[in-house]
Design a protein around this motif. Sequence first.
Motif, PDB file in Angstrom:
ATOM      1  N   UNK A   4       0.886  -1.415  -0.101  1.00 27.54           N
ATOM      2  CA  UNK A   4      -0.196   0.160  -0.052  1.00 27.54           C
ATOM      3  C   UNK A   4       0.819   1.312   0.081  1.00 27.54           C
ATOM      4  N   UNK A   5       0.036   2.496  -0.278  1.00 25.13           N
ATOM      5  CA  UNK A   5       1.210   3.242  -0.729  1.00 25.13           C
ATOM      6  C   UNK A   5       0.527   4.089   1.113  1.00 25.13           C
ATOM      7  N   UNK A   6       1.183   5.315   1.374  1.00 24.15           N
ATOM      8  CA  UNK A   6       0.630   5.866   2.055  1.00 24.15           C
ATOM      9  C   UNK A   6       2.422   7.295   2.526  1.00 24.15           C
ATOM     10  N   UNK A   7       1.891   7.573   3.620  1.00 24.40           N
ATOM     11  CA  UNK A   7       2.794   8.805   3.475  1.00 24.40           C
ATOM     12  C   UNK A   7       4.558   8.579   4.311  1.00 24.40           C
ATOM     13  N   UNK A   8       5.468   9.231   3.570  1.00 20.86           N
ATOM     14  CA  UNK A   8       6.207   9.219   4.644  1.00 20.86           C
ATOM     15  C   UNK A   8       7.051   8.681   6.540  1.00 20.86           C
ATOM     16  N   UNK A   9       6.289   9.941   6.227  1.00 19.79           N
ATOM     17  CA  UNK A   9       5.579  10.278   8.039  1.00 19.79           C
ATOM     18  C   UNK A   9       5.330   9.489   8.584  1.00 19.79           C
ATOM     19  N   UNK A  10       4.607   7.992   7.891  1.00 17.37           N
ATOM     20  CA  UNK A  10       4.359   7.343   8.849  1.00 17.37           C
ATOM     21  C   UNK A  10       5.043   6.364   9.526  1.00 17.37           C
ATOM     22  N   UNK A  12      11.723  10.127  -2.950  1.00 14.00           N
ATOM     23  CA  UNK A  12      11.466  10.216  -4.610  1.00 14.00           C
ATOM     24  C   UNK A  12       9.971  11.167  -4.838  1.00 14.00           C
ATOM     25  N   UNK A  13      10.149  11.382  -6.139  1.00 18.85           N
ATOM     26  CA  UNK A  13       8.902  12.305  -5.896  1.00 18.85           C
ATOM     27  C   UNK A  13       7.726  11.163  -6.766  1.00 18.85           C
ATOM     28  N   UNK A  14       6.576  10.828  -6.450  1.00 14.06           N
ATOM     29  CA  UNK A  14       5.471  10.010  -6.794  1.00 14.06           C
ATOM     30  C   UNK A  14       4.469  11.253  -7.190  1.00 14.06           C
ATOM     31  N   UNK A  15       3.839  10.734  -8.496  1.00 11.86           N
ATOM     32  CA  UNK A  15       2.866  11.541  -9.164  1.00 11.86           C
ATOM     33  C   UNK A  15       1.934  10.578  -8.916  1.00 11.86           C
ATOM     34  N   UNK A  16       0.527  11.697  -8.973  1.00  7.61           N
ATOM     35  CA  UNK A  16      -0.380  11.156  -8.824  1.00  7.61           C
ATOM     36  C   UNK A  16      -1.901  11.800  -9.454  1.00  7.61           C
ATOM     37  N   UNK A  30       5.266  18.327 -11.773  1.00  2.00           N
ATOM     38  CA  UNK A  30       4.052  16.786 -12.981  1.00  2.00           C
ATOM     39  C   UNK A  30       4.368  16.783 -14.112  1.00  2.00           C
ATOM     40  N   UNK A  31       4.819  17.880 -14.222  1.00  2.00           N
ATOM     41  CA  UNK A  31       4.815  17.561 -16.204  1.00  2.00           C
ATOM     42  C   UNK A  31       5.921  16.757 -16.704  1.00  2.00           C
ATOM     43  N   UNK A  32       7.202  17.773 -15.680  1.00  2.00           N
ATOM     44  CA  UNK A  32       8.153  17.727 -16.102  1.00  2.00           C
ATOM     45  C   UNK A  32       8.636  15.976 -15.803  1.00  2.00           C
ATOM     46  N   UNK A  33       7.472  15.837 -15.516  1.00  2.00           N
ATOM     47  CA  UNK A  33       8.346  13.953 -15.072  1.00  2.00           C
ATOM     48  C   UNK A  33       7.594  12.672 -15.914  1.00  2.00           C
ATOM     49  N   UNK A  34       6.265  14.057 -16.793  1.00  2.00           N
ATOM     50  CA  UNK A  34       6.160  14.040 -17.841  1.00  2.00           C
ATOM     51  C   UNK A  34       4.108  12.626 -18.232  1.00  2.00           C
ATOM     52  N   UNK A  35       3.862  13.630 -16.962  1.00  2.00           N
ATOM     53  CA  UNK A  35       2.165  13.880 -16.768  1.00  2.00           C
ATOM     54  C   UNK A  35       1.802  14.781 -16.960  1.00  2.00           C
ATOM     55  N   UNK A  36       1.433  15.891 -17.910  1.00  2.00           N
ATOM     56  CA  UNK A  36       0.649  17.083 -18.391  1.00  2.00           C
ATOM     57  C   UNK A  36      -0.560  16.541 -17.915  1.00  2.00           C
ATOM     58  N   UNK A  69      -0.620  15.675  -9.897  1.00  2.00           N
ATOM     59  CA  UNK A  69       0.161  16.404  -9.290  1.00  2.00           C
ATOM     60  C   UNK A  69       1.600  15.159  -8.649  1.00  2.00           C
ATOM     61  N   UNK A  70       2.242  15.717  -7.511  1.00  2.00           N
ATOM     62  CA  UNK A  70       3.558  15.203  -7.343  1.00  2.00           C
ATOM     63  C   UNK A  70       3.780  15.403  -5.525  1.00  2.00           C
ATOM     64  N   UNK A  71       4.211  14.808  -5.057  1.00  2.00           N
ATOM     65  CA  UNK A  71       3.839  14.375  -3.336  1.00  2.00           C
ATOM     66  C   UNK A  71       5.484  13.643  -3.300  1.00  2.00           C
ATOM     67  N   UNK A  72       6.063  14.445  -2.442  1.00  2.00           N
ATOM     68  CA  UNK A  72       7.998  13.535  -2.241  1.00  2.00           C
ATOM     69  C   UNK A  72       7.928  13.339  -1.125  1.00  2.00           C
ATOM     70  N   UNK A  73       6.813  12.883  -0.339  1.00  2.00           N
ATOM     71  CA  UNK A  73       6.912  11.995   0.901  1.00  2.00           C
ATOM     72  C   UNK A  73       6.453  11.190   0.860  1.00  2.00           C
ATOM     73  N   UNK A  74       5.849  10.363  -0.154  1.00  2.00           N
ATOM     74  CA  UNK A  74       4.848   9.363  -0.358  1.00  2.00           C
ATOM     75  C   UNK A  74       5.991   7.927  -0.875  1.00  2.00           C
TER      76      UNK A  74
END
Length: 370
Positions: free
Chosen positions: A181-187, A211-215, A231-237, A245-250
Amino acid sequence: MANRNLNSARWGANDEYYTVWASVEREMNTYLEYDPDVFRGKVILLPCDDPEWSNFTKFFALHFTDFGLKKLISTSYAPNSNAGAAFYTPTLFETEDPGYDEDKSLERGRVFTLTPEDVSGDGRVDIDDLKWAYLDGDGDFRSAEVTALRNEADMVITNPPFSLFRAFVDWLMAGGVEFSVIGSSNAITYREIFPLIRENCLWKGATGNSSDMVFGIPKGAPVKAADRAKAERLGYPSDGHQDYTRLGNSCWFTNIEHGRRHEPLQLMSLADNLKFSRHEGVRGKGYTRYDNFDAIEIPFVDAIPADYDGVMGVPISFLDKHNPEQYELIGMSAYGQVPAEVKIAYKEGHHRPYVNDVAKYQRVLIRKKD
């Protein structure tokens, strides 16, 4: 998130994230690399995963035959039970089906099942063979009907609501299932989660760490310009269906084995760190002891001295690379998760590590195994 009532909470706007295909594929492939038959003969449950949006469902439906799955079950939340209702309109997939019910559409969750039966008659088993029905309730994973599906499953794989992560992991552990499962790294600092990591009941996944995860997010949902641009720079316009969007703490949390967690950290000795460490705070200076813990402060993972036998406080990012055969997890400074034998009387109510009366970031306390 930490202060929400988990028994009554519903999804908020920060929970409406759709995992992109590449994230699912990268993580699942690491399990397959370790064990090519990891999914064979298994019943997999994907709660919180409407196939119209979920790449989890699409991924496992595509690979149903070559993975050797026994059954795939996917459930979705009722639109009115979460923040996504503001962006929801029924699709042709639902409205053109004989089972469509306008009154149930917003209030009921849905369950989709895929078995080896070729429903479409096209000679293969894939997403076109999914059968679906409305649930009796709204699809909450804690409901009796979704819990019954958990009890039928061998594995649970999903991106659960971040605000309900503690409750979701508790639900997984109660079911005795394998999971990813995916969660916040803070968990990892939570008092409900770290003990499970310490006891080797769950661990970090193989990908997406530090690392950044795109959602994907519902079209028109608020998103910070900087996150949209990343997110666009990572290939997700943004496209006609959803924004990104991107989350850096997932990150991924799992109890499915992957070989990367058994790769030992390659580290220098204490003496070599003093001479050659790339970190100026270590090179030529050494390590300091905490005021409140019987341990030394290690400010960087690559500065861990390989030959030190005592307790060390290391950054929480250490868990991205933790090899359970190499190091023992002693405790976590957050929420007072430090064993009594490691504590030193210092200040009441202070659980963060202190060095020379200065608070440091939260630390994982570890010790080298023999």
